[in-house]
Each structure stands twice: as C-alpha cells, then as structure tokens.
Scaffold this motif. Structure first.
Motif, PDB file in Angstrom:
ATOM      1  N   ARG A   1       1.045  -0.898  -0.258  1.00  0.00           N
ATOM      2  CA  ARG A   1       0.539  -0.282  -0.334  1.00  0.00           C
ATOM      3  C   ARG A   1       0.629   0.784  -0.191  1.00  0.00           C
ATOM      4  O   ARG A   1       0.387   2.064  -1.001  1.00  0.00           O
ATOM      5  CB  ARG A   1      -0.114  -0.367   1.007  1.00  0.00           C
ATOM      6  CG  ARG A   1      -2.680  -0.829   0.685  1.00  0.00           C
ATOM      7  CD  ARG A   1      -3.002  -1.371   2.144  1.00  0.00           C
ATOM      8  NE  ARG A   1      -3.104   0.320   3.375  1.00  0.00           N
ATOM      9  CZ  ARG A   1      -4.161   1.218   3.132  1.00  0.00           C
ATOM     10  NH1 ARG A   1      -5.205   0.544   2.296  1.00  0.00           N
ATOM     11  NH2 ARG A   1      -3.940   1.862   4.288  1.00  0.00           N
TER      12      ARG A   1
ATOM     13  N   GLU B   1     -10.235  -0.505  -3.994  1.00  0.00           N
ATOM     14  CA  GLU B   1     -10.733  -0.843  -3.606  1.00  0.00           C
ATOM     15  C   GLU B   1      -9.884  -0.957  -2.160  1.00  0.00           C
ATOM     16  O   GLU B   1      -9.397  -0.865  -0.807  1.00  0.00           O
ATOM     17  CB  GLU B   1     -12.097  -1.583  -2.936  1.00  0.00           C
ATOM     18  CG  GLU B   1     -12.892  -1.149  -3.507  1.00  0.00           C
ATOM     19  CD  GLU B   1     -13.689   0.055  -2.840  1.00  0.00           C
ATOM     20  OE1 GLU B   1     -13.635  -0.063  -1.952  1.00  0.00           O
ATOM     21  OE2 GLU B   1     -14.455   0.583  -3.691  1.00  0.00           O
TER      22      GLU B   1
ATOM     23  N   PHE C   1      -7.539   1.156   0.040  1.00  0.00           N
ATOM     24  CA  PHE C   1      -7.942   2.522   0.744  1.00  0.00           C
ATOM     25  C   PHE C   1      -9.072   2.396   0.679  1.00  0.00           C
ATOM     26  O   PHE C   1      -9.635   2.306   0.155  1.00  0.00           O
ATOM     27  CB  PHE C   1      -7.581   4.000   0.062  1.00  0.00           C
ATOM     28  CG  PHE C   1      -5.485   3.585  -0.025  1.00  0.00           C
ATOM     29  CD1 PHE C   1      -4.611   3.962   0.829  1.00  0.00           C
ATOM     30  CD2 PHE C   1      -5.366   2.952  -2.078  1.00  0.00           C
ATOM     31  CE1 PHE C   1      -3.173   3.470   0.203  1.00  0.00           C
ATOM     32  CE2 PHE C   1      -3.977   3.183  -1.922  1.00  0.00           C
ATOM     33  CZ  PHE C   1      -3.168   3.712  -0.992  1.00  0.00           C
ATOM     34  N   SER C   2      -9.487   2.417   2.143  1.00  0.00           N
ATOM     35  CA  SER C   2     -10.838   2.466   2.931  1.00  0.00           C
ATOM     36  C   SER C   2     -11.503   3.812   2.615  1.00  0.00           C
ATOM     37  O   SER C   2     -10.751   4.755   2.003  1.00  0.00           O
ATOM     38  CB  SER C   2     -10.642   2.416   3.961  1.00  0.00           C
ATOM     39  OG  SER C   2     -10.112   3.568   4.956  1.00  0.00           O
ATOM     40  N   ARG C   3     -12.776   4.181   2.111  1.00  0.00           N
ATOM     41  CA  ARG C   3     -13.706   5.135   1.914  1.00  0.00           C
ATOM     42  C   ARG C   3     -12.637   5.922   3.114  1.00  0.00           C
ATOM     43  O   ARG C   3     -12.543   7.418   2.287  1.00  0.00           O
ATOM     44  CB  ARG C   3     -14.672   5.126   2.372  1.00  0.00           C
ATOM     45  CG  ARG C   3     -15.738   6.116   1.727  1.00  0.00           C
ATOM     46  CD  ARG C   3     -17.537   6.024   2.027  1.00  0.00           C
ATOM     47  NE  ARG C   3     -18.204   6.957   1.799  1.00  0.00           N
ATOM     48  CZ  ARG C   3     -18.836   6.999   1.870  1.00  0.00           C
ATOM     49  NH1 ARG C   3     -19.734   6.391   2.982  1.00  0.00           N
ATOM     50  NH2 ARG C   3     -19.739   8.038   1.884  1.00  0.00           N
ATOM     51  N   ARG C   4     -12.699   5.701   4.084  1.00  0.00           N
ATOM     52  CA  ARG C   4     -11.642   7.111   4.860  1.00  0.00           C
ATOM     53  C   ARG C   4     -10.432   7.527   4.480  1.00  0.00           C
ATOM     54  O   ARG C   4      -9.959   8.874   4.386  1.00  0.00           O
ATOM     55  CB  ARG C   4     -12.266   6.617   6.780  1.00  0.00           C
ATOM     56  CG  ARG C   4     -13.345   6.953   7.263  1.00  0.00           C
ATOM     57  CD  ARG C   4     -12.886   5.856   8.350  1.00  0.00           C
ATOM     58  NE  ARG C   4     -12.554   6.641   9.589  1.00  0.00           N
ATOM     59  CZ  ARG C   4     -12.676   7.667  10.471  1.00  0.00           C
ATOM     60  NH1 ARG C   4     -13.766   7.790   9.969  1.00  0.00           N
ATOM     61  NH2 ARG C   4     -11.866   8.361  10.901  1.00  0.00           N
ATOM     62  N   GLU C   5     -10.233   6.391   4.317  1.00  0.00           N
ATOM     63  CA  GLU C   5      -8.209   7.067   3.796  1.00  0.00           C
ATOM     64  C   GLU C   5      -8.430   7.582   2.014  1.00  0.00           C
ATOM     65  O   GLU C   5      -7.737   8.761   2.899  1.00  0.00           O
ATOM     66  CB  GLU C   5      -7.531   5.241   3.473  1.00  0.00           C
ATOM     67  CG  GLU C   5      -7.603   4.803   4.601  1.00  0.00           C
ATOM     68  CD  GLU C   5      -7.214   3.068   4.492  1.00  0.00           C
ATOM     69  OE1 GLU C   5      -6.150   2.820   5.637  1.00  0.00           O
ATOM     70  OE2 GLU C   5      -7.150   2.884   3.527  1.00  0.00           O
ATOM     71  N   ARG C   6      -9.939   6.900   1.218  1.00  0.00           N
ATOM     72  CA  ARG C   6      -9.287   8.569   0.109  1.00  0.00           C
ATOM     73  C   ARG C   6     -10.152   9.664   0.932  1.00  0.00           C
ATOM     74  O   ARG C   6      -9.459  10.199  -0.290  1.00  0.00           O
ATOM     75  CB  ARG C   6     -10.167   7.676  -0.475  1.00  0.00           C
ATOM     76  CG  ARG C   6     -10.075   5.644  -1.297  1.00  0.00           C
ATOM     77  CD  ARG C   6     -10.252   5.961  -2.695  1.00  0.00           C
ATOM     78  NE  ARG C   6     -12.119   4.711  -2.241  1.00  0.00           N
ATOM     79  CZ  ARG C   6     -12.700   4.504  -1.704  1.00  0.00           C
ATOM     80  NH1 ARG C   6     -11.958   2.988  -1.194  1.00  0.00           N
ATOM     81  NH2 ARG C   6     -13.829   4.095  -1.944  1.00  0.00           N
TER      82      ARG C   6
END
Length: 155
Positions: free
Chosen positions: A74, A86, A88-93
């Motif tokens: 990553r 996907e 990276f998580s939604r929060r990370e993005r």
C-alpha cells in the motif's frame, strides 16, 4: 545535494521550532482523542510529503507507517491512490483527497463537494483534527525542503 542540511532550524530558530513541535504534539494528541486512526494520519503525512517533495519527512512517515503495521504494497502506491480502487478505505480516500486539496490549495480552496465527501466519513471533530494534521505536516515539509534536510541512511 549534500547530506548536511543548509539550515539547522532547531538551532537557528529554537523558539519557533519548539512552537511547531508543540503544535505537532497537540494536534497528534487531539487527533487521537477525536478518533483519528494513527495509521490514517501517517498515510496523510506520507501523501503530503510526496506532494511537497520532502525526502526527510517522506522517509520518516513511511518508516512510522510500517512500524504501525502498514503493508509495503500500500505504501508503494500511495501516490497513485486514485487508481487503486478499494485498496484504500473510504475514510483513507477522503483523507488523502483532502490532503491533496489542502497541500496544493487551488485558487478555489477546498471545494464544498470534497468537504461533503469528507463529512460523510468523519465527524466534525475528526475533520478539524485532520485539517490540523495536514497543516502541521505541510509546515514541517516546507521547513524540511527549504533547509535541505535529508533522510538518515536506514539499513
């Protein structure tokens, strides 16, 4: 570039350097209290450091992310997170997108649609902590680049 920095900011501007260090500590503490995951904050620091081309900070935060358990695969693609689906998580993005907007700071500022996406996955307290974390790493990056700070040689 040589391995010695052009300017030793801590020595030349000790009060200002200490104030930035203290700010960093407060932001880290309050971010954790607000529920920001330490690894997410490290990814933000990595991305800002990439954009600002701060080798010293990039080396430090990649190392710290690994110590927190981040996978090398990553870290290898943080610069291309947009293309990673996907991984990276939604929060990370959302955090990475906000990092890019604040680091590049376009004339339009941080657009409402971006803020709304961030607000879907973070609380107001977390957004405030994230904004402060992005501001702090950008300040450190600018000092690192201007002073010519180089990363230590790691085995």
């Amino acid at each position: 570039m040589t391995s010695a920095p052009r300017l030793r900011m801590k020595k030349l501007m000790p009060l200002a350097y200490q104030a930035l260090s203290d700010w960093h500590i407060v932001v880290s503490r309050t971010g954790a209290e607000a529920g920001l995951e330490p690894l997410l904050v490290e990814l933000v620091k990595v991305r800002a450091s990439q954009l600002n081309r701060c080798a010293f900070c990039l080396d430090m935060h990649v190392h710290e992310a690994r110590e927190l358990g981040e996978r090398q695969a990553r870290l290898d693609v943080v610069a291309a997170w947009h293309e990673c689906g996907e991984l990276f998580s939604r929060r990370e993005r959302a955090a990475l997108e906000l990092t890019e907007a604040m680091t590049r700071l376009p004339e339009a500022g941080v657009p409402d649609d971006l803020y709304n996406r961030v607000a879907q996955v973070f609380t107001h307290e977390q957004i405030a902590a994230l904004v402060m974390a992005i501001a702090v790493i950008n300040a450190w990056n600018r000092l690192g680049v201007a002073s010519g700070a180089m990363p230590p040689h790691r085995p």
